[in-house]
Design an enzyme around this catalytic site. Structure first.
Site, short mmCIF file in Angstrom:
data_model
loop_
_atom_site.label_atom_id
_atom_site.label_comp_id
_atom_site.label_asym_id
_atom_site.label_seq_id
_atom_site.Cartn_x
_atom_site.Cartn_y
_atom_site.Cartn_z
N ASP A 16 -10.23 -10.98 3.94
CA ASP A 16 -10.60 -12.35 4.27
C ASP A 16 -11.74 -12.31 5.27
O ASP A 16 -12.11 -11.24 5.75
CB ASP A 16 -9.40 -13.12 4.85
CG ASP A 16 -8.83 -12.43 6.08
OD1 ASP A 16 -9.38 -12.66 7.17
OD2 ASP A 16 -7.87 -11.65 5.97
N GLU A 63 0.83 -1.21 0.00
CA GLU A 63 0.00 0.00 0.00
C GLU A 63 0.86 1.26 0.00
O GLU A 63 0.57 2.23 -0.69
CB GLU A 63 -0.90 -0.01 1.24
CG GLU A 63 -1.91 -1.12 1.26
CD GLU A 63 -2.67 -1.16 2.57
OE1 GLU A 63 -3.90 -1.24 2.52
OE2 GLU A 63 -2.02 -1.11 3.64
#
Length: 253
Positions: free
Chosen positions: A217, A12
Site C-alpha cells: 500500500d 508468507e
C-alpha cells in the site's frame, strides 16, 4: 549453521513451510519455529510477531536458542518514497526507528547508546537478496507477471526503511513522517513495524541481517483495504519466490 527466515505474515510463512524437507515444529518462547531444509540449506522459519518488541524477542530466540548464523526478513510495507508503488519491492540498505525520540537527551531518531540513528544491513547478504529479488521481478512467469495499473513492470528499490509501532494509514501522516525524516537526511523509501528492531538485535550480536519488503500500500487513506487485499492475493507468492531464489544463492557460498 542455519539461516533464519523471519516472515511478518502467516500467509508468507505457510508457503515456505510447505517446501521444507524434514520439517520439525518446535515451540519456544510462546512461538512456533519450523526447522528443516530448503534446497539442502538448513533453515529455521518463524513469524516475527507484530511490532518491534515481538520482533526483537523472536530474533533473540533465533540467536540464543537456535544458534542461527544469519537472519533474513521478508514482509510487506507501505511505500513512502517517490515512485515506490504497490507491487514494487524494497531491499533494505539500512533502518531507522521513526518513533524513536529521546530528545532533548539525544537528537531525535538517534538510538541511545549507539551514537547513530540508522543501522546498516549486512552488505553481502543484502547483495544476495537484491540479486534474488531482481531475478524474480525480471521473470515473465509466475506471480511476477503482475503489472502496475499503467501496464509497467514492477520496480526493485534499495535504500532506507523506517520501522515503528504504528500502522501508518493516512496520507497526512505519511507525508508528515516522510517530510520530517527527509529534513534530517533520512530519505526513507518504505515504512513497516518490525525490521529496525531485528536490525538492532543483530547488530548487538554481530549477526548478518538483510530484509526485503514488498509494497502492499502507499501508507495512505486506502492503506487498510489495499493491505488486506494484497496479503490475501499476492504476499505469500512474493515471499515464496524470493526466498527460494535466495536460498539457492546461499548454496554457492
Amino acid at each position: 549453521m542455519s539461516t533464519a527466515i523471519l516472515s511478518a505474515l502467516t500467509e508468507e510463512q505457510s508457503s515456505l513451510v510447505e517446501h521444507l524437507a524434514h520439517p520439525q515444529r518446535v515451540m519456544h518462547a510462546g512461538r512456533a519455529f519450523w526447522l528443516g531444509e530448503l534446497h539442502d540449506q538448513r533453515v529455521v522459519l518463524a513469524l516475527s510477531g507484530i511490532g518491534k518488541v515481538a520482533a526483537a524477542t523472536t530474533a533473540t530466540a533465533l540467536i540464543e536458542h537456535f544458534g542461527v548464523a544469519r537472519i533474513v526478513f521478508t514482509g510487506v510495507a507501505g511505500g513512502l518514497g517517490d515512485g515506490v508503488n504497490v507491487g514494487d519491492v524494497v531491499v533494505a540498505q539500512d533502518y531507522v526507528q521513526h518513533d524513536m525520540d529521546a530528545s532533548p537527551l539525544f537528537p531525535r531518531w538517534e538510538l541511545p547508546g549507539y551514537a547513530r540513528s540508522r543501522l546498516a544491513c549486512d552488505p553481502v547478504l543484502t547483495a544476495m537478496l537484491l540479486e534474488a529479488v531482481s531475478h524474480c521481478v525480471s521473470g515473465a512467469s509466475g506471480p511476477w507477471g503482475l503489472k502496475t495499473a499503467t501496464g509497467a513492470a514492477h520496480v526493485v528499490h534499495q535504500g532506507l526503511v523506517a520501522s515503528g509501532d504504528r500502522f501508518v494509514s493516512t496520507a497526512h501522516e505519511s507525508r508528515h513522517l516522510r517530510t520530517a525524516l527527509c529534513s534530517a537526511g533520512h530519505d526513507v523509501l518504505a515504512v513497516e513495524m518490525e525490521g529496525a528492531a531485528v536490525a538492532q538485535v543483530c547488530h548487538d550480536y554481530g549477526l548478518p541481517f538483510a530484509a526485503v519488503r514488498t509494497i502492499s500500500d502507499r501508507a495512505d487513506d486506502e492503506a487498510h483495504g489495499d493491505f488486506a487485499e494484497f496479503v490475501q492475493t499476492v504476499a505469500s507468492r512474493y515471499a515464496e519466490q524470493i526466498m527460494l531464489s535466495f536460498v539457492k544463492l546461499l548454496q554457492k557460498t
